[in-house]
Design an enzyme around this catalytic site. Structure first.
Site, PDB file in Angstrom:
ATOM      1  CB  SER A  70       0.427   0.830   7.328  1.00 54.15           C
ATOM      2  OG  SER A  70       0.435  -0.155   7.434  1.00 54.15           O
TER       3      SER A  70
ATOM      4  CE  LYS B 240       0.923  -1.465  -4.791  1.00 49.94           C
ATOM      5  NZ  LYS B 240      -0.887  -2.099  -3.891  1.00 49.94           N
TER       6      LYS B 240
ATOM      7  CB  CYS C 141      -2.101  10.346   7.010  1.00 44.87           C
ATOM      8  SG  CYS C 141      -1.449  11.627   6.842  1.00 44.87           S
TER       9      CYS C 141
HETATM   10  P1  NAD Z   1      -1.284  -0.033   3.749  1.00 48.55           P
HETATM   11  O1  NAD Z   1      -0.068   0.147   4.344  1.00 48.55           O
HETATM   12  O2  NAD Z   1      -2.048  -1.329   3.980  1.00 48.55           O
HETATM   13  O3  NAD Z   1      -1.064   0.123   2.067  1.00 48.55           O
HETATM   14  C1  NAD Z   1      -0.267   0.587   1.653  1.00 48.55           C
HETATM   15  C2  NAD Z   1       0.091  -0.009   0.284  1.00 48.55           C
HETATM   16  O4  NAD Z   1       1.009  -0.973   0.414  1.00 48.55           O
HETATM   17  C3  NAD Z   1      -0.899  -0.407  -0.490  1.00 48.55           C
HETATM   18  O5  NAD Z   1      -0.395  -0.237  -1.861  1.00 48.55           O
HETATM   19  C4  NAD Z   1      -0.736  -2.002  -0.407  1.00 48.55           C
HETATM   20  O6  NAD Z   1      -1.204  -2.424  -1.717  1.00 48.55           O
HETATM   21  C5  NAD Z   1       1.059  -2.506   0.184  1.00 48.55           C
HETATM   22  N1  NAD Z   1       0.956  -3.147   1.061  1.00 48.55           N
HETATM   23  C6  NAD Z   1      -0.087  -4.119   2.030  1.00 48.55           C
HETATM   24  N2  NAD Z   1       0.469  -4.594   2.247  1.00 48.55           N
HETATM   25  C7  NAD Z   1       1.679  -4.361   1.788  1.00 48.55           C
HETATM   26  C8  NAD Z   1       2.449  -5.864   2.544  1.00 48.55           C
HETATM   27  N3  NAD Z   1       2.421  -7.023   3.692  1.00 48.55           N
HETATM   28  N4  NAD Z   1       3.955  -5.711   2.019  1.00 48.55           N
HETATM   29  C9  NAD Z   1       4.193  -4.586   1.049  1.00 48.55           C
HETATM   30  N5  NAD Z   1       2.949  -3.902   0.742  1.00 48.55           N
HETATM   31  C10 NAD Z   1       2.247  -4.115   1.148  1.00 48.55           C
HETATM   32  O7  NAD Z   1      -2.314   1.413   3.525  1.00 48.55           O
HETATM   33  P2  NAD Z   1      -3.578   1.758   3.882  1.00 48.55           P
HETATM   34  O8  NAD Z   1      -4.370   1.068   4.773  1.00 48.55           O
HETATM   35  O9  NAD Z   1      -3.794   1.233   2.261  1.00 48.55           O
HETATM   36  O10 NAD Z   1      -3.659   3.742   3.895  1.00 48.55           O
HETATM   37  C11 NAD Z   1      -3.676   3.627   5.660  1.00 48.55           C
HETATM   38  C12 NAD Z   1      -2.779   4.180   5.668  1.00 48.55           C
HETATM   39  O11 NAD Z   1      -1.968   5.122   5.439  1.00 48.55           O
HETATM   40  C13 NAD Z   1      -2.535   4.385   7.402  1.00 48.55           C
HETATM   41  O12 NAD Z   1      -1.803   3.821   8.717  1.00 48.55           O
HETATM   42  C14 NAD Z   1      -2.132   6.246   7.505  1.00 48.55           C
HETATM   43  O13 NAD Z   1      -2.167   6.865   8.332  1.00 48.55           O
HETATM   44  C15 NAD Z   1      -0.974   6.035   5.909  1.00 48.55           C
HETATM   45  N6  NAD Z   1      -0.964   7.535   5.713  1.00 48.55           N
HETATM   46  C16 NAD Z   1      -0.310   7.983   5.591  1.00 48.55           C
HETATM   47  C17 NAD Z   1       0.209   9.059   5.249  1.00 48.55           C
HETATM   48  C18 NAD Z   1       1.354  10.113   5.078  1.00 48.55           C
HETATM   49  O14 NAD Z   1       1.516  11.074   4.371  1.00 48.55           O
HETATM   50  N7  NAD Z   1       2.386  10.151   6.632  1.00 48.55           N
HETATM   51  C19 NAD Z   1      -0.221  10.138   4.258  1.00 48.55           C
HETATM   52  C20 NAD Z   1      -1.934   9.459   4.104  1.00 48.55           C
HETATM   53  C21 NAD Z   1      -1.831   7.339   4.729  1.00 48.55           C
END
Ligand code: NAD
Length: 497
Positions: free
Chosen positions: A226, A173, A281
């Site tokens: 996030s 997903k 990240c």
């Molecule tokens: P996000 O949290 O908005 O989305 C991530 C996933 O969660 C997506 O597939 C999205 O569809 C889903 N999602 C979004 N809102 C949701 C909700 N309310 N309930 C359930 N699922 C939901 O993150 P993003 O903006 O796509 O990515 C950036 C973030 O990811 C940054 O915080 C970054 O630091 C983090 N990140 C972390 C790593 C790591 O390995 N620690 C690696 C890459 C990115």
């Protein structure tokens, strides 16, 4: 308008919900396509197909499974330019960086090809009188991979590479912001000879993430995104009895000791802070010069480099970085810069209101530099996820160890020094999961593993490497004997050797 559906049971299918989200071209701000939001019924159809494919896959010998992954790696490599261009068009990162996104994912596929060796179980011959004990790692079944927008090739491959090689089926997903590359990677798996149903791609938002967490057949959830959402998914998936590894946000610090090679440190930090518009990240958005005069020497080396950077479209070969992913995200980064200034930080370079001639609707943010940031400012604690570098001055080594250690996030950290003893002590004491010593972005290679501490990761298994193998398998241990001759009396006491 081009509409992206799902990849279910070996084919691209249209969505049935009638609900869509727009996909933007971050270079222009225009809507370029839209993606369907899946329903729980569509997820259920995919899970049924996955469960069927998984049984046959788990019974396929590991060598044959590896051969498909070898073929897959070669096929993805042969589509490198197509994938990199698609990735840049939806994400906004520059083409060479998009190639890197694909290559770092393929590194994990390459490691996954070695699973027959890495998955050999344990065996003790003669653990007791004529008793042998052996263990095996069994796949979990159907697992889910929920991924963020910022690495639409690498992070899906981190997950499905490890899950598939260990005998599982995967429901991917991806982020609804840039789903085209994950869809294509799924399709290529079937073209490479992967069984139909083993890897499928379902597009959607919170509704489908909730359905994944609640689906009884899905045995594990791997999530990257996030922190608040990572924590939510971890809680919901584990409450439903699933395994979960949920990686969250980050705010990585780069410590500059007074003896650092300042020219090299400035070059390293420039790339790590502004590369990919800071949407990594493992970016380095906080720099900590240590001791008197270090900040001034760092600024002297850094400022001309910031001013020489080129911000351009994702296809501009001269651009160092491109636009951020959305108008909403651009506005949020600019609001954070406003807030940092209001909190008392010194604005040295201001990227707000940046426009690129001919691309006035694009989501560009100029390089921003804030000095005199302190731990009592909210913007120090938040993840800005843009081309914004904050300088927090530390008086000595102890203060420099404390800053990343006490921060809510603990993903990565780097120290720049020429003193091995100081670096060694720092690496030992700092409360962060991945440490770089004169390495600005210490993302571990595919045969180690990736994972942060504190609010950067929920769950106790890292991504990929042997940690990944363990996450996607459960151990079964067999104790056997083959007695011969007279029967023995019943034993009422636990057997001891
Ligand atoms: P996000 O949290 O908005 O989305 C991530 C996933 O969660 C997506 O597939 C999205 O569809 C889903 N999602 C979004 N809102 C949701 C909700 N309310 N309930 C359930 N699922 C939901 O993150 P993003 O903006 O796509 O990515 C950036 C973030 O990811 C940054 O915080 C970054 O630091 C983090 N990140 C972390 C790593 C790591 O390995 N620690 C690696 C890459 C990115």
């Amino acid at each position: 308008m081009h509409t992206i559906g799902h990849f279910i049971d070996g084919a691209r299918v249209d969505g049935t919900s009638g609900r869509f989200k727009d996909i933007f071209d971050p270079n222009t701000g225009a809507v370029q396509s839209r993606v369907a939001m899946a329903t729980p019924a569509e997820l259920d159809a995919a899970v049924k197909s996955a469960a069927k494919a998984q049984v046959a896959w788990a019974n396929t010998n590991p060598q044959k499974r590896s051969r498909i992954l070898f073929a897959y790696k070669a096929l993805v490599e042969s589509h490198m330019e197509e994938l990199a261009e698609t990735l840049s068009r939806e994400h906004g990162k520059v083409i060479p960086d998009s190639r890197g996104d694909v290559i770092r994912g393929l590194d994990v596929i390459e490691f996954a090809c070695g699973a027959p060796h890495a998955q050999k179980g344990e065996h003790t011959y003669g653990a007791g009188p004529e008793i042998d004990v052996y263990s095996m790692r069994k796949p979990l079944g159907v697992v889910a991979a929920i991924t963020p927008f910022n690495f639409p090739a690498m992070i899906p491959m981190w997950m499905f590479g490890m899950a598939i090689t260990t005998g599982n089926a995967v429901i991917l997903k991806p982020s609804e912001k840039d789903p085209s590359v994950p869809m294509r990677l799924t399709e290529l798996f079937v073209e490479a000879g992967g069984p139909v149903g083993l890897l499928q791609c379902i597009n959607g938002d919170k509704e489908i993430v909730d359905a994944i967490c609640d689906h009884a057949t899905i045995k594990a959830v791997s999530f990257v995104g996030s922190s608040d959402i990572a924590q939510y998914v971890y809680a919901r998936a584990t409450a439903n009895g699933k395994r979960a590894q949920c990686m969250g946000g980050a705010k990585n610090h780069g410590i500059i000791m007074p003896d650092a090679n300042m020219e090299q440190a400035a070059k390293d930090i420039l790339g790590a802070a502004y590369g990919s518009a800071g949407e990594r990240c493992m970016a380095l958005p906080v720099v900590v010069p240590v001791g008197e005069g270090t900040a001034e020497r760092f600024l002297e080396a850094l400022l001309p480099k910031i001013d020489a950077m080129t911000v351009g479209t994702s296809t501009d070969p001269d651009a160092d970085y491109g636009p951020v992913v959305s108008a909403v995200h651009k506005a949020s980064i600019e609001a954070d810069i406003d807030k940092a200034v209001a909190e008392g930080a010194t604005l040295i370079r201001d990227g707000r209101g940046f426009t690129l001639q001919g691309h006035e609707g694009g989501f560009f943010v100029g390089p921003t530099l804030l000095d005199n940031v302190t731990p009592d400012m909210e913007t120090y604690h938040e993840e800005i996820f843009g081309p914004v570098l904050q300088i927090v001055r530390a008086k000595d080594f102890e203060a420099a160890v404390r800053l990343p250690s006490e921060h809510q996030y603990g993903n990565g950290v780097a120290i720049f020094t020429q003193n091995g003893r100081v670096a060694r002590e720092f690496a030992d004491r700092v409360e962060v999961g991945m440490v770089g010593i004169n390495v600005p972005i210490p993302v571990p290679v595919a045969y180690h593993s990736f994972g942060g501490w504190k609010r950067s990761a929920f769950g106790d298994a890292n991504q990929y490497g042997m940690e990944g193998m363990r996450f996607y398998t459960k151990v079964k241990t067999v104790t056997q004997r083959w007695p011969e001759g007279e029967t023995e009396d019943s034993a009422f006491i636990i057997p001891t050797f």
